[in-house]
Scaffold this motif. Structure first.
Motif, short mmCIF file in Angstrom:
data_model
loop_
_atom_site.label_atom_id
_atom_site.label_comp_id
_atom_site.label_asym_id
_atom_site.label_seq_id
_atom_site.Cartn_x
_atom_site.Cartn_y
_atom_site.Cartn_z
N ASN A 40 0.82 -1.21 0.00
CA ASN A 40 0.00 0.00 0.00
C ASN A 40 0.86 1.26 0.00
N GLU A 41 1.91 1.27 0.79
CA GLU A 41 2.80 2.44 0.85
C GLU A 41 3.48 2.68 -0.50
N ILE A 42 4.02 1.62 -1.08
CA ILE A 42 4.72 1.75 -2.36
C ILE A 42 3.75 2.15 -3.46
N HIS A 43 2.60 1.49 -3.51
CA HIS A 43 1.63 1.79 -4.56
C HIS A 43 1.16 3.25 -4.49
N CYS A 44 0.89 3.74 -3.30
CA CYS A 44 0.47 5.14 -3.14
C CYS A 44 1.55 6.09 -3.64
N GLN A 45 2.79 5.84 -3.28
CA GLN A 45 3.89 6.72 -3.71
C GLN A 45 4.05 6.70 -5.23
N ILE A 46 4.00 5.52 -5.82
CA ILE A 46 4.14 5.40 -7.28
C ILE A 46 3.01 6.13 -7.99
N THR A 47 1.80 5.96 -7.48
CA THR A 47 0.64 6.61 -8.09
C THR A 47 0.74 8.13 -7.99
#
Length: 134
Positions: A40-47
């Motif tokens: 969730n943390e990585i996906h949010c940052q990438i988005t």
């Protein structure tokens, strides 16, 4: 809003309430819960960055598993794994090394763990406490 995102052979639920609920039922494994949080943390940052980054995973038939590989335009990637222990296991360090050997371009390797201190492994892989990002 309810989404299921697939990263390789792994699926992540993006409804946080449901994800938390399912993690309690499907797995009491602490690593699984930490992997969900890290996703969730990585996906949010990438988005949010909107920089053409792509999230994937890396697995081999020989058992190497790296749950998070971020592909960056320009033939660069960041490979990340997680150990639900105080130190990163040799198996996870070898899996990260496998990514670096088999992928062209620049590969940055990061291993997360549940300990309190950052350190550089004997394989020269940066090992960081998961609490630094989660």
């Amino acid at each position: 809003l309810f989404l299921i995102r697939q990263v390789g052979d792994t699926y992540y639920a993006e409804d946080q309430g449901l994800a938390h609920f399912c993690s309690q039922i499907l797995s009491m494994n602490p690593r699984s819960r930490w992997l969900g949080l890290l996703h969730n943390e990585i996906h949010c940052q990438i988005t949010l960055m909107e920089a053409g980054l792509r999230l994937a995973e890396y697995r081999t038939r020989g058992g190497a598993e790296v749950p998070f590989v971020i592909h960056i335009p320009g033939n660069t990637m960041i490979a990340m794994t997680l150990d639900a222990k105080e130190r990163v296991s040799e198996k996870n360090l070898k899996s990260l090394g496998s990514v670096a050997k088999r992928q062209p371009g620049t590969v940055r390797l990061i291993a997360f763990h549940l300990g309190e201190n950052a350190y550089l492994s004997s394989r020269q892989i940066l090992c960081l406490p998961i609490t630094w990002i989660a």
